[in-house]
Design a protein around this motif. Structure first.
Motif, PDB file in Angstrom:
ATOM      1  N   TYR A  42       0.817  -1.219   0.000  1.00 13.03           N
ATOM      2  CA  TYR A  42       0.000   0.000   0.000  1.00 13.03           C
ATOM      3  C   TYR A  42       0.847   1.264   0.000  1.00 13.03           C
ATOM      4  O   TYR A  42       0.386   2.317  -0.455  1.00 13.03           O
TER       5      TYR A  42
ATOM      6  N   ARG B 296      -0.195   4.153  -2.521  1.00 17.91           N
ATOM      7  CA  ARG B 296      -0.598   5.468  -2.027  1.00 17.91           C
ATOM      8  C   ARG B 296       0.280   6.574  -2.611  1.00 17.91           C
ATOM      9  O   ARG B 296      -0.219   7.663  -2.923  1.00 17.91           O
TER      10      ARG B 296
ATOM     11  N   ASP C  45       2.891  10.675   4.276  1.00 14.40           N
ATOM     12  CA  ASP C  45       1.624   9.959   4.456  1.00 14.40           C
ATOM     13  C   ASP C  45       1.765   8.928   5.574  1.00 14.40           C
ATOM     14  O   ASP C  45       2.613   8.032   5.508  1.00 14.40           O
TER      15      ASP C  45
END
Length: 376
Positions: free
Chosen positions: A295, A299, A323
């Motif tokens: 991920y 992302r 993030d």
């Protein structure tokens, strides 16, 4: 630059290999000693006593010399300048090979994270999509939290090749960075079932230093293909000019190199294999320990696609690399317990404008997003 502890110290070196090492060691002896102590402790946690650690370090000397005698000369200079033993300097530079590269440790490596560079995320934006009009190269280095106090930025004035600006651990020859020919490099840990199965190969740190000595992107790529590798790693290589640039991601297994080119002028790489050929041929024992790689990749790619139409700026890249979805296992890793009584965290976020010879680095970005500028 500022001398406050919130930034990494800048170390200037010049001259022949031994002299460069001597200047390096004299500038940051306490950081070299701290790095050596960290990795000796990590080896100790794996059941190695001091005598075995010394023997493993000495066993690396022929491999280092075979790869490049000048690298060994520079390490001797670092040892003499810092007052630590040559074996300790070798341990800093060859920790991957010493921690996981010997038959008695193979099973242990597979049971744990099977990586010695942490869970890094790299990113390149080509000039066509860049708000600056120049290639943008960036990286999060996730590793041992203690390294926030044992890393430096090394500026090398090289009479026989390009000058280099590198982020690295004190005592080590290179980690990632750029050079005066516009070549830039970041590296991410990878793993496959072929790691450590053959004979010794080029230590990862030394290979990265040679890549930063490249005169152009083609030279750097040939170096990866021609190197004998002991374990897997991914290398994002780029070359920049004032108005143009190109990049490639080389997923290097011990016996083959798989390549990835940018998609829509953006290239992102975390810690799992992306090449369809590699996925068909290789088993990745490390992905079970770092599934967040999947991920993190998605992302950052999604963040870049969401702004690509207006041109991607440094603020967009800083935001993507900050993030924290999946806290503490985000693109930005907050400190969390890791294997062998250590703490894992994003040690540094690095932004590079190689065409201008400039690098910005944030120390402990999970606490502060303040970047310090370093320049050739």
């Amino acid at each position: 630059m500022s001398t406050t502890t919130q930034f990494f110290p800048l170390v200037d070196v010049t001259g022949e290999a031994y002299e460069r090492g001597l200047q390096h060691g004299r500038a940051v002896p306490e950081r070299v000693a701290a790095g050596a102590a960290l990795y000796r402790a990590q080896l100790g946690h794996r059941g190695l006593d001091d005598a075995t650690i010394e023997r493993l370090a000495r066993s690396m000397l022929p491999q280092i010399e075979a790869f490049d005698p000048l690298c060994l000369d520079e390490m001797r200079g670092i040892a003499d300048g810092s007052g630590v033993s040559l074996e300790n300097v070798v341990t800093i530079n060859c920790r991957t090979e010493m921690l996981y590269g010997f038959s008695r440790m193979k099973e242990e490596a597979m049971r744990h994270d099977a990586t010695e560079d942490g869970d890094c995320t790299g990113l390149v934006v080509l000039p066509k999509r860049s708000a600056t009009g120049r290639l943008m190269h960036a990286h999060n280095w996730d590793w041992r939290e203690e390294c926030v106090d044992s890393c430096i930025v090394l500026r090398i004035r090289n009479a026989k090749g390009p000058d280099i600006l590198a982020f690295t651990e004190a005592g080590a020859l290179a980690r990632h960075g750029l050079n005066s020919h516009g070549v830039s490099l970041t590296g991410n840990a990878m793993s496959c079932h072929k790691d450590f199965q053959g004979g010794p190969g080029a230590p990862v740190v030394l290979l990265r230093r040679r890549l930063l000595e490249s005169t152009n992107l083609a030279h750097a790529m040939r170096t990866v293909w021609s190197a004998r590798r002991y374990c897997s790693s991914n290398m994002i290589l780029a070359q920049s000019s004032a108005t143009d640039g190109c990049c490639v991601s080389l997923e290097a297994a011990p016996d083959e190199v798989y390549w990835m080119l940018p998609q829509d002028d953006v290239l992102v790489h975390a810690n799992h294999w992306l090449s369809s050929v590699a996925l068909a041929k290789l088993h990745d024992p490390g992905l079970a320990a770092r599934p967040d790689s999947l991920y993190r990749q998605h992302r950052v790619e999604s963040a870049m696609r969401s702004v690509v139409s207006r041109g991607i700026g440094w603020s967009d890249i800083r935001s993507a690399l900050a993030d924290d979805f999946g806290y503490p296992d985000g693109v930005l890793r907050s400190p969390k317990p890791a294997d062998f009584s250590s703490i894992s965290a994003t040690v540094a976020t690095t932004l590079m404008d190689a065409a201008n010879g400039v690098m910005w680095v944030a120390r402990k970005p999970y606490e502060s997003r303040e970047f310090q500028e370093y320049a050739l």
